[in-house]
Scaffold this motif. Structure first.
Motif, PDB file in Angstrom:
ATOM      1  N   SER A 195      37.246  37.929  33.902  1.00  0.00           N
ATOM      2  CA  SER A 195      38.392  38.241  34.759  1.00  0.00           C
ATOM      3  C   SER A 195      37.952  38.314  36.212  1.00  0.00           C
ATOM      4  CB  SER A 195      39.053  39.563  34.358  1.00  0.00           C
ATOM      5  OG  SER A 195      38.261  40.673  34.732  1.00  0.00           O
ATOM      6  N   ALA A 204      46.084  40.921  42.617  1.00  0.00           N
ATOM      7  CA  ALA A 204      46.158  39.705  41.800  1.00  0.00           C
ATOM      8  C   ALA A 204      45.046  39.768  40.764  1.00  0.00           C
ATOM      9  CB  ALA A 204      46.016  38.464  42.662  1.00  0.00           C
ATOM     10  N   SER A 216      53.363  39.277  34.772  1.00  0.00           N
ATOM     11  CA  SER A 216      52.247  38.614  34.098  1.00  0.00           C
ATOM     12  C   SER A 216      52.725  37.336  33.434  1.00  0.00           C
ATOM     13  CB  SER A 216      51.623  39.526  33.038  1.00  0.00           C
ATOM     14  OG  SER A 216      51.054  40.683  33.613  1.00  0.00           O
ATOM     15  N   LEU A 223      47.631  35.236  34.344  1.00  0.00           N
ATOM     16  CA  LEU A 223      47.648  35.655  35.739  1.00  0.00           C
ATOM     17  C   LEU A 223      48.669  36.764  35.911  1.00  0.00           C
ATOM     18  CD1 LEU A 223      46.792  35.234  38.725  1.00  0.00           C
ATOM     19  CD2 LEU A 223      48.662  33.567  38.901  1.00  0.00           C
ATOM     20  N   TYR A 275      50.369  39.714  38.794  1.00  0.00           N
ATOM     21  CA  TYR A 275      50.546  40.005  40.221  1.00  0.00           C
ATOM     22  C   TYR A 275      51.319  41.311  40.352  1.00  0.00           C
ATOM     23  CZ  TYR A 275      51.888  39.587  45.119  1.00  0.00           C
ATOM     24  OH  TYR A 275      52.066  39.829  46.458  1.00  0.00           O
ATOM     25  N   LEU A 287      43.324  37.607  37.395  1.00  0.00           N
ATOM     26  CA  LEU A 287      43.185  36.407  36.559  1.00  0.00           C
ATOM     27  C   LEU A 287      42.229  36.734  35.425  1.00  0.00           C
ATOM     28  CD1 LEU A 287      43.702  33.308  36.170  1.00  0.00           C
ATOM     29  CD2 LEU A 287      41.643  32.948  37.561  1.00  0.00           C
ATOM     30  N   SER A 328      50.981  34.334  30.921  1.00  0.00           N
ATOM     31  CA  SER A 328      49.793  33.939  30.156  1.00  0.00           C
ATOM     32  C   SER A 328      50.075  32.680  29.343  1.00  0.00           C
ATOM     33  CB  SER A 328      49.349  35.073  29.233  1.00  0.00           C
ATOM     34  OG  SER A 328      50.384  35.442  28.334  1.00  0.00           O
TER      35      SER A 328
END
Length: 394
Positions: A119, A100, A381, A84, A86, A102, A383
């Motif tokens: 994504s 945002a 980020s 994710l 942002y 994902l 992950s």
């Protein structure tokens, strides 16, 4: 008047997302950037690529490869991952615009030579006041947004080369309650390839990489039932890189990307006579009715200034990544866009930390031109490695 004011507000917001104010030695140069719909599709969503000067088509595989080059997923050492990101956007101007993102992937096949990626990106333009007339109070507020969802399939065609295709749904919604500006939808595809080979430099075995991605090959978008149609930001990216081991624990990667919008130049109205005005209207109708495939080919030769101006449409980025024991990362990069094509010129820096289960990255943008609303942009980020999580519970 209401429709005009509304359109100006929205167009102004979309314009500022992609292009900074052009100032050079106290004079204003001719400013002719490539215009596209859904400009948020061109925003680098992850902190790793953002820290290396918006660079990533040929760097090693990571969670955000779905954006840069989905063909890299086939070379990922992990079997699955999710992340994710942002990005607060244009914080020097507003405080409620953000992106945002994902993304994730999953390896399939008996030889782990295939992968499926996906994504979801969501870009909010914040709250925009709508006024019937300039001197009146807002009658209501709208919350425009842009979003995209995509899936990809990548496969190794040899031990050193892979290719991928991605399919994408795009939506741009002005959230206009009066139905004067409706939601626009588009469908697009990506075609990407990635190559990595080990080469001997001195006494060290280095990893040379090459990648390309033609992204957002798709239909045009309209917010007024087809009265006007806009191209989405179809983009060609080509890059190469070298990962060099300094010693057993330290590695240095250098990456270079070039990119270009495969979008035709919108006709400019410089008419001074009725004949020239008639010719402009003809070109405008031709542009509005042009198919996206025709626009891709025309983008290589339609610049008003000829081949010299076509070269100005090419953007350059150079990035570097230092890693210690594949756990600590320091990154830097530089991005250059021609002054007449957006004037996006900036340095970027960032850092990352990886454990067996997760990785955390951050990036910071430092503009090298004045009055750039992108200056001081932050990206974050996070992950997760599914293999690491699985081993943790074992």
């Amino acid at each position: 008047m209401k429709k005009i004011i509304k359109s100006h507000i929205l167009v102004g917001c979309l314009f500022m997302m992609n292009f900074s104010l052009l100032q050079a030695q106290g004079r204003v140069e001719q400013f002719s950037p490539i215009n596209t719909a859904v400009p948020s599709l061109s925003i680098a969503p992850d902190a790793r690529g953002g820290a290396m000067g918006d660079n990533g088509v040929a760097s090693g595989s990571d969670i955000a490869s779905q954006y840069w080059n989905p063909a890299k997923y086939a070379f990922n050492y992990s079997n699955a991952g999710i992340g994710l990101s942002y990005t607060p956007w244009l914080r020097k101007l507003v405080n409620d615009v953000a992106l945002a993102y994902l993304s994730g992937f999953y390896k399939i096949g008996q030889n782990d030579n295939q992968a499926i990626g996906a994504s979801l990106r969501y870009f909010t333009l914040g709250e925009i006041p709508i006024t019937p007339n300039i001197n009146e109070s807002p009658s209501h507020y709208i919350n425009p947004y842009e979003m995209a969802f995509d899936v990809s399939y990548s496969r190794k065609l040899s031990e050193s080369f892979s290719m991928a295709v991605a399919l994408r749904y795009i939506r741009s919604d002005m959230n206009d309650q009066s139905d004067e500006l409706g939601a626009g939808n588009s469908y697009a595809a990506d075609v990407a390839g990635y190559l990595e080979k080990y080469v001997i430099l001195g006494n060290s075995e280095s990893l040379w990489t090459f990648g390309f991605n033609i992204s957002n090959i798709g239909t045009k978008i309209s917010h007024d039932d087809g009265a006007s149609n806009q191209f989405i930001p179809t983009t060609l990216r080509i890059g190469t890189g070298l990962l060099y081991p300094l010693d057993e624990y330290n590695r240095l990667g250098i990456y270079f990307d070039i990119s270009k919008y495969l979008v035709p130049t919108i006709p400019l109205n410089n008419a001074t006579t009725p004949e020239e005005e008639e010719e402009y209207e003809k070109k405008k109708d031709e542009y509005n009715n042009m198919s996206f495939m025709t626009g891709i080919f025309k983008s290589f030769y339609d610049a008003p200034g000829g081949f010299k101006e076509e070269l100005k449409e090419i953007n350059l980025s150079l990035g570097a990544e230092y890693s210690y024991n594949d756990q600590f990362f320091v990154r830097g990069g530089y991005y250059y866009g021609n002054p007449s094509k957006g004037n996006r010129q900036y340095f970027s820096v960032g850092a990352g930390f990886r454990m067996s289960v997760f990785q955390l990255d951050a990036a910071y943008l430092i503009s090298t031109v004045p009055s750039n609303p992108l200056d001081q942009t932050l990206r974050f980020s996070l992950s997760f490695d599914m293999d690491g999580i699985k081993n943790l519970f074992r």
